[in-house]
Design an enzyme around this catalytic site. Sequence first.
Site, PDB file in Angstrom:
ATOM      1  N   HIS A  35      43.837  36.726  37.744  1.00 51.85           N
ATOM      2  CA  HIS A  35      42.731  37.658  37.951  1.00 51.85           C
ATOM      3  C   HIS A  35      42.230  38.198  36.605  1.00 51.85           C
ATOM      4  O   HIS A  35      43.079  38.128  35.650  1.00 51.85           O
ATOM      5  CB  HIS A  35      42.809  38.668  38.950  1.00 51.85           C
ATOM      6  CG  HIS A  35      42.934  38.333  40.276  1.00 51.85           C
ATOM      7  ND1 HIS A  35      43.013  39.309  41.481  1.00 51.85           N
ATOM      8  CD2 HIS A  35      43.036  37.035  40.785  1.00 51.85           C
ATOM      9  CE1 HIS A  35      43.275  38.544  42.339  1.00 51.85           C
ATOM     10  NE2 HIS A  35      43.264  37.140  42.113  1.00 51.85           N
TER      11      HIS A  35
ATOM     12  N   GLU B  75      41.817  41.041  35.685  1.00 46.37           N
ATOM     13  CA  GLU B  75      42.442  42.212  35.092  1.00 46.37           C
ATOM     14  C   GLU B  75      43.628  41.838  34.615  1.00 46.37           C
ATOM     15  O   GLU B  75      44.274  42.430  33.628  1.00 46.37           O
ATOM     16  CB  GLU B  75      42.776  43.213  36.412  1.00 46.37           C
ATOM     17  CG  GLU B  75      41.338  43.789  37.069  1.00 46.37           C
ATOM     18  CD  GLU B  75      40.794  42.975  38.254  1.00 46.37           C
ATOM     19  OE1 GLU B  75      41.042  41.832  38.027  1.00 46.37           O
ATOM     20  OE2 GLU B  75      40.800  43.383  39.085  1.00 46.37           O
TER      21      GLU B  75
ATOM     22  N   CYS C  86      42.460  44.401  43.138  1.00 42.51           N
ATOM     23  CA  CYS C  86      43.083  44.000  44.248  1.00 42.51           C
ATOM     24  C   CYS C  86      44.568  44.825  44.455  1.00 42.51           C
ATOM     25  O   CYS C  86      44.829  45.330  43.282  1.00 42.51           O
ATOM     26  CB  CYS C  86      43.188  42.468  44.757  1.00 42.51           C
ATOM     27  SG  CYS C  86      44.459  41.787  43.310  1.00 42.51           S
TER      28      CYS C  86
ATOM     29  N   CYS D 247      46.601  43.790  41.051  1.00 42.17           N
ATOM     30  CA  CYS D 247      46.128  44.139  39.719  1.00 42.17           C
ATOM     31  C   CYS D 247      46.232  45.657  39.611  1.00 42.17           C
ATOM     32  O   CYS D 247      46.829  45.959  38.818  1.00 42.17           O
ATOM     33  CB  CYS D 247      44.563  43.811  39.613  1.00 42.17           C
ATOM     34  SG  CYS D 247      44.466  42.002  39.572  1.00 42.17           S
TER      35      CYS D 247
END
EC number: 3.5.4.33
Lengths: 160, 160
Positions: B64, B66, B94, B97
């Site tokens: 991801h 992040e 999410c 993260c």
Amino acid sequence: MRYISFEDEPTISPDDYFMGEALKEARYALEEDEIPIGAIVVYNGRIIGKGHNLTERLNDVSAHAEMQALTAAANLMGGKYLQGCTLYVTMEPCVMCAGASYWFQVSKIVFGAYDNKLGFGRINQKITHPKTIITGGIRETECSQLVKDFFKAKRQGNRL
Amino acid sequence: MRYISFEDEPTISPDDYFMGEALKEARYALEEDEIPIGAIVVYNGRIIGKGHNLTERLNDVSAHAEMQALTAAANLMGGKYLQGCTLYVTMEPCVMCAGASYWFQVSKIVFGAYDNKLGFGRINQKITHPKTIITGGIRETECSQLVKDFFKAKRQGNRL
């Protein structure tokens, strides 16, 4: 001619066996002066991913054993998801790792020691994938003792 | 001799400005046919980490935006923690993260679009670091429109 009999051998469950493999990974972490947590991913009785805590070596607080094992397994599988796979880890996963297992759609998580402070089990809502089955407490004493001994040694070292 | 006056220029808040930088990252993802989510990490008004979604390219569902931005920032800082840092991300993080931000001890998370289904805000307990401040909805429309357009185009593509 002598035959060796295995009849008297103690039986070991697959979960106990594979947690032993995760414990080996935890001991590798210990040798490298990392918090001794290990993880493996198993598919059809075969280990397809291994990992141990690397937060010190990589200077990365997110380099948990589970993240290493999950990404290694996904690489080997050549696919994104780990359906049909079991993640064995010596310590109850944290929220980040449980959240990662959601994305990988791991079918089962088996962990050793409970972590009441930082484990994902303290979250009241299900944060793993809806289909993920969770089992905790496998070879719990061995798994937790490793970590306890590590921190005890650290504290004693600091006092010298 | 003519002077250019900036007096009539609309002012932009630091959050709006830095979300614009995260949006640039999201557009890089879009160019690579990734779900367009971008993230940056800011320390003392300086961008110290950037990232965009790389799940397709890396064939890794945990790659991801992040995670990329946080690890990049931590690398640059040469330390483990991101105290005093702000994570700007175009979409509500999410659980994974948000869980990672706990370990990095990020001081502030500013996100664009809300994600009612998979965002960490649906969790009733605080899963970020106790000291982490959260702000949502910065340049929300732009951030969400990027993702909506992406999926709309995907669906139309599938129908052809």
